[in-house]
Design a protein around this motif. Structure first.
Motif, PDB file in Angstrom:
ATOM      1  N   PHE A 164       0.864  -1.182   0.000  1.00 47.91           N
ATOM      2  CA  PHE A 164       0.000   0.000   0.000  1.00 47.91           C
ATOM      3  C   PHE A 164       0.898   1.228   0.000  1.00 47.91           C
ATOM      4  O   PHE A 164       1.801   1.365   0.824  1.00 47.91           O
ATOM      5  CB  PHE A 164      -0.923   0.041   1.213  1.00 47.91           C
ATOM      6  CG  PHE A 164      -1.788   1.281   1.239  1.00 47.91           C
ATOM      7  CD1 PHE A 164      -3.029   1.274   0.625  1.00 47.91           C
ATOM      8  CD2 PHE A 164      -1.354   2.456   1.851  1.00 47.91           C
ATOM      9  CE1 PHE A 164      -3.825   2.412   0.623  1.00 47.91           C
ATOM     10  CE2 PHE A 164      -2.145   3.596   1.849  1.00 47.91           C
ATOM     11  CZ  PHE A 164      -3.392   3.570   1.237  1.00 47.91           C
TER      12      PHE A 164
ATOM     13  N   ALA B 219      -5.908   6.278   3.960  1.00 49.33           N
ATOM     14  CA  ALA B 219      -5.778   5.048   4.740  1.00 49.33           C
ATOM     15  C   ALA B 219      -6.596   5.108   6.023  1.00 49.33           C
ATOM     16  O   ALA B 219      -7.192   4.115   6.442  1.00 49.33           O
ATOM     17  CB  ALA B 219      -4.308   4.795   5.053  1.00 49.33           C
TER      18      ALA B 219
ATOM     19  N   ASP C 175      -9.223   2.074   6.151  1.00 50.82           N
ATOM     20  CA  ASP C 175      -8.852   0.943   7.008  1.00 50.82           C
ATOM     21  C   ASP C 175      -8.131   1.447   8.250  1.00 50.82           C
ATOM     22  O   ASP C 175      -6.935   1.200   8.447  1.00 50.82           O
ATOM     23  CB  ASP C 175      -7.956  -0.032   6.226  1.00 50.82           C
ATOM     24  CG  ASP C 175      -7.746  -1.347   6.960  1.00 50.82           C
ATOM     25  OD1 ASP C 175      -8.424  -1.569   7.982  1.00 50.82           O
ATOM     26  OD2 ASP C 175      -6.897  -2.135   6.516  1.00 50.82           O
TER      27      ASP C 175
ATOM     28  N   ARG D 134       3.158   0.608   3.348  1.00 55.75           N
ATOM     29  CA  ARG D 134       2.982  -0.651   4.077  1.00 55.75           C
ATOM     30  C   ARG D 134       3.261  -1.822   3.147  1.00 55.75           C
ATOM     31  O   ARG D 134       2.709  -1.900   2.043  1.00 55.75           O
ATOM     32  CB  ARG D 134       1.569  -0.756   4.639  1.00 55.75           C
ATOM     33  CG  ARG D 134       1.339  -2.033   5.472  1.00 55.75           C
ATOM     34  CD  ARG D 134       0.003  -2.000   6.192  1.00 55.75           C
ATOM     35  NE  ARG D 134      -1.103  -1.927   5.272  1.00 55.75           N
ATOM     36  CZ  ARG D 134      -2.153  -1.114   5.394  1.00 55.75           C
ATOM     37  NH1 ARG D 134      -2.208  -0.282   6.420  1.00 55.75           N
ATOM     38  NH2 ARG D 134      -3.129  -1.131   4.520  1.00 55.75           N
TER      39      ARG D 134
END
Length: 279
Positions: free
Chosen positions: A32, A39, A43, A77
């Motif tokens: 990601f 973000a 999530d 990530r």
């Protein structure tokens, strides 16, 4: 900055993500790369464990100010065992608006166990103008993860720059960094690095320059909390005119951190009798 056409890239202008200048397509599975605000909205649970954990709520005015606006920034990530072949470029640009500018980006890097990546980070000014950048980076490396990190800060003589990097290294992880502070009226760079897993290693090489009436600070806080880790920090400074630099480094070896290898050095070159370095 040597921008490469095929690199993954996030560009921030005056502290805000510029999608039209970024390049985040063709990311492999398990990666990601995007804005922190996106973000947090899509999530938030994935960020709860690390966002703000290393830096804390802010032990000074500038850290607290960044925390209050941490939605502006970037998230990188990688899932476990993902090896990203192409480097990630993260560019922060200050563009003159006719008014004093304040940018407070937040960077969160999460590398899962065995993941590998290269991060190229740059800070630059597009023209002159009063600007203040206050950036906090949190970097979490899982077991066996590896991150190669290159930082270049080269801003206008009217710019002020404050950067604090917080790092946590798990067992057998490795962090390699080359950092350069080359231009600003005043700049300060802090590294706070914790070894929390055995067998981890880190090397940080740095260069700082201060021209006439410029001031640059470098502060290192390296904490060996577990056995068998190694750290090396080598910094060099070049000063001219009435340039001033401050360098200080601390290496803490906990009582139980046996078989630690830790090295720190700072060498400076003064090109003027009026230049000053406090080490």
């Amino acid at each position: 900055f040597g921008i490469a056409a095929d690199h993954h890239r996030l560009v921030f202008v005056n502290g805000r993500l510029a999608p039209e200048l970024s390049r985040i397509e063709d990311l492999p599975p398990g990666v990601f790369l995007g804005g922190l605000r996106e973000a947090l909205e899509s999530d938030p649970a994935a960020l709860e464990a690390d966002l703000g954990r290393l830096s804390g709520p802010g032990d000074n005015l500038f850290a607290a100010a960044n925390t209050a606006s941490m939605a502006e920034g970037a998230l990188i990530r990688l899932d476990s065992d993902v090896q990203l072949e192409r480097p990630i470029e993260l560019l922060s640009l200050s563009a003159p608006t006719g008014e004093p500018l304040i940018a407070q980006p937040r960077l969160l890097v999460q590398l899962g166990a065995g993941a590998q990546a290269t991060l190229v980070e740059g800070f630059a000014g597009l023209g002159s103008g009063l600007a203040f950048t206050n950036v906090i980076s949190e970097i979490v490396l899982g077991e066996g993860a590896r991150l190669s990190h290159q930082r270049l800060q080269h801003e206008s003589p009217q710019a002020f720059h404050l950067a604090a990097l917080y790092l946590e290294l798990a067992a057998r992880s490795d962090y390699q960094c080359v950092t350069s502070s080359l231009g600003a009226a005043w700049s300060r760079t802090e590294f706070h690095l914790d070894f929390v897993g055995e067998g981890a290693g880190s090397r940080i090489n740095g260069l700082f320059m201060a021209g006439d009436r410029a001031l640059t600070d470098v502060h290192l806080d390296i904490r060996h909390l577990v056995p068998g880790c190694r750290s090396e920090e080598r910094f060099k400074g070049i000063l001219d005119g009435r340039g001033v630099a401050v360098f200080d480094g601390r290496i803490l070896v906990a009582q139980e951190a046996q078989k630690t290898q830790a090295h720190l050095s700072n060498a400076n070159l003064l090109l003027s009798r009026l230049a000053e370095v406090d080490t």
